[in-house]
Write an enzyme that holds these catalytic residues in place. Structure first.
Site, mmCIF file in Angstrom:
data_model
loop_
_atom_site.group_PDB
_atom_site.id
_atom_site.type_symbol
_atom_site.label_atom_id
_atom_site.label_comp_id
_atom_site.label_asym_id
_atom_site.label_seq_id
_atom_site.Cartn_x
_atom_site.Cartn_y
_atom_site.Cartn_z
ATOM 1 N N GLU A 116 28.160 -65.375 79.050
ATOM 2 C CA GLU A 116 29.612 -65.184 79.169
ATOM 3 C C GLU A 116 29.992 -64.734 80.581
ATOM 4 O O GLU A 116 31.100 -64.998 81.046
ATOM 5 C CB GLU A 116 30.094 -64.192 78.088
ATOM 6 C CG GLU A 116 30.099 -64.875 76.717
ATOM 7 C CD GLU A 116 29.934 -63.951 75.539
ATOM 8 O OE1 GLU A 116 29.964 -62.721 75.710
ATOM 9 O OE2 GLU A 116 29.755 -64.476 74.420
ATOM 10 N N HIS A 150 24.291 -62.448 81.236
ATOM 11 C CA HIS A 150 24.753 -63.014 79.957
ATOM 12 C C HIS A 150 25.532 -64.304 80.238
ATOM 13 O O HIS A 150 26.253 -64.398 81.239
ATOM 14 C CB HIS A 150 25.632 -61.998 79.228
ATOM 15 C CG HIS A 150 25.869 -62.386 77.804
ATOM 16 N ND1 HIS A 150 26.777 -63.353 77.461
ATOM 17 C CD2 HIS A 150 25.287 -61.973 76.655
ATOM 18 C CE1 HIS A 150 26.749 -63.518 76.140
ATOM 19 N NE2 HIS A 150 25.846 -62.689 75.626
ATOM 20 N N ASN A 191 25.049 -56.057 71.219
ATOM 21 C CA ASN A 191 25.928 -56.316 72.361
ATOM 22 C C ASN A 191 27.353 -56.396 71.816
ATOM 23 O O ASN A 191 27.742 -57.403 71.226
ATOM 24 C CB ASN A 191 25.521 -57.632 73.044
ATOM 25 C CG ASN A 191 26.459 -57.990 74.189
ATOM 26 O OD1 ASN A 191 27.325 -57.199 74.564
ATOM 27 N ND2 ASN A 191 26.288 -59.185 74.740
ATOM 28 N N GLU A 213 19.061 -66.921 74.793
ATOM 29 C CA GLU A 213 20.326 -67.100 74.075
ATOM 30 C C GLU A 213 20.885 -68.488 74.378
ATOM 31 O O GLU A 213 21.617 -68.657 75.370
ATOM 32 C CB GLU A 213 21.349 -66.048 74.525
ATOM 33 C CG GLU A 213 20.951 -64.634 74.203
ATOM 34 C CD GLU A 213 22.181 -63.740 74.017
ATOM 35 O OE1 GLU A 213 22.301 -63.164 72.945
ATOM 36 O OE2 GLU A 213 23.008 -63.666 74.926
ATOM 37 N N LYS A 215 30.019 -56.604 73.406
ATOM 38 C CA LYS A 215 30.922 -57.378 74.267
ATOM 39 C C LYS A 215 32.216 -56.573 74.505
ATOM 40 O O LYS A 215 32.123 -55.369 74.697
ATOM 41 C CB LYS A 215 31.160 -58.769 73.673
ATOM 42 C CG LYS A 215 29.815 -59.452 73.338
ATOM 43 C CD LYS A 215 29.921 -60.888 73.008
ATOM 44 C CE LYS A 215 28.529 -61.435 72.709
ATOM 45 N NZ LYS A 215 28.516 -62.861 72.487
ATOM 46 N N SER A 258 24.181 -66.117 67.101
ATOM 47 C CA SER A 258 24.542 -66.199 65.680
ATOM 48 C C SER A 258 23.483 -65.593 64.754
ATOM 49 O O SER A 258 23.202 -66.138 63.681
ATOM 50 C CB SER A 258 24.852 -67.654 65.291
ATOM 51 O OG SER A 258 25.985 -68.109 66.003
ATOM 52 N N GLY A 289 28.103 -67.150 69.098
ATOM 53 C CA GLY A 289 29.420 -67.041 68.470
ATOM 54 C C GLY A 289 29.865 -68.283 67.729
ATOM 55 O O GLY A 289 31.044 -68.423 67.410
HETATM 56 P P1 13P Z 1 26.666 -63.757 68.590
HETATM 57 O O1 13P Z 1 25.628 -62.947 67.806
HETATM 58 O O2 13P Z 1 28.053 -63.352 68.275
HETATM 59 O O3 13P Z 1 26.404 -65.222 68.452
HETATM 60 O O4 13P Z 1 26.457 -63.378 70.127
HETATM 61 C C1 13P Z 1 25.185 -63.421 70.658
HETATM 62 C C2 13P Z 1 25.224 -62.824 72.012
HETATM 63 O O5 13P Z 1 25.828 -63.363 72.920
HETATM 64 C C3 13P Z 1 24.530 -61.543 72.208
HETATM 65 O O6 13P Z 1 24.432 -61.219 73.546
#
Ligand code: 13P
Length: 243
Positions: free
Chosen positions: A88, A86, A8, A162, A10, A205, A168
């Site tokens: 976010e 997601h 992903n 997640e 982003k 992560s 992150g």
């Molecule tokens: P990170 O791997 O940067 O923690 O992000 C995970 C994520 O949100 C994947 O969709």
């Protein structure tokens, strides 16, 4: 079954050139690459082994929906997967009602849905039971449509666990706890929604160093990777851990 590794990206990278370079470097089988919408077409052209995914989709058909992207547009670019819900996006105000509409439309269109669920730290610090209850509520609300669809559709559903506090932050969940949650999600899908056969991924992560800890667990069918998917050397290590 070989594990699924999903990148992903982003809102990265900044340029088309970098996106094409990254896609070529990460083009492996059992990999899904989910670039920003603006790079879908270019990435679609260069992928030979990996599948293409989108990071979101709109639930209604073609029409006057400023700023949205339709299922037909994604399918026209040969996208096979779509990430929905997601955290976010939930943080930006996306509700379970909207997510349920997107899941329903995407499953009906034949795309494979990756629904993201997971608790934030306020919930997790109350204990694991609170986290299980939270995730179960999300699944039941977001996937209510499964009761109406035929069993064959459920292979086209993936749930990504997640935990928001792990995204992150560099603080991944304990693989043993993630495996228990993955098992719980499968049980919930079967018991509450009569859905079996869906894969469950872990995200939060994941790095080249910790990926094996998740990918060797039978309950975890793959990983959803954010930051580490932008670094080809790191991403290759994660892919290798899944084989
Ligand atoms: P990170 O791997 O940067 O923690 O992000 C995970 C994520 O949100 C994947 O969709």
């Amino acid at each position: 079954m070989q594990k699924l590794i999903v990148a992903n990206w982003k809102m990265n990278p900044a340029s088309l050139k970098e996106a094409v370079h990254l896609a070529k470097a990460c083009d492996k089988t059992e990999v899904v690459i989910a670039p920003p919408f603006v790079f879908l077409e270019a990435v679609s052209r260069v992928l030979k082994k990996a599948s293409l995914g989108a990071q979101d989709v709109f639930w209604n058909g073609d029409g006057p929906w400023t700023g949205e992207i339709s299922l037909r547009q994604l399918k026209g670019l040969r996208a096979k997967y779509v990430i929905i819900g997601h955290s976010e996006r939930r943080k930006l105000g996306e509700t379970d009602e909207v997510i349920a509409k997107k899941v329903t439309a995407a499953l009906k269109s034949g795309l494979t849905v990756m629904l993201c669920v997971g608790e934030n730290w306020d919930v997790r610090k109350e204990g694991k039971k609170a986290a299980y209850d939270f995730v179960r509520r999300q699944i039941v609300k977001d996937l209510a449509v499964l009761k109406k669809l035929k069993i064959g559709k459920f292979k086209k559903l993936i749930v990504a666990y997640e935990p928001v506090w792990a995204i992150g932050t560099g603080k991944n969940d304990d693989p043993a706890d993630a495996a228990l949650m993955a098992g719980f999600i499968k049980e919930t899908l079967a018991a509450d929604l009569a859905a079996i056969g869906s894969r469950v991924l872990y995200g939060g992560s994941v790095t080249g160093r910790n990926a094996r800890g998740f990918l060797t667990l039978p309950e975890v069918d793959g990983v959803l990777v954010g930051g580490a998917s932008l670094n080809p050397a790191e991403f290759k290590k994660i892919v290798a851990a899944g084989q």
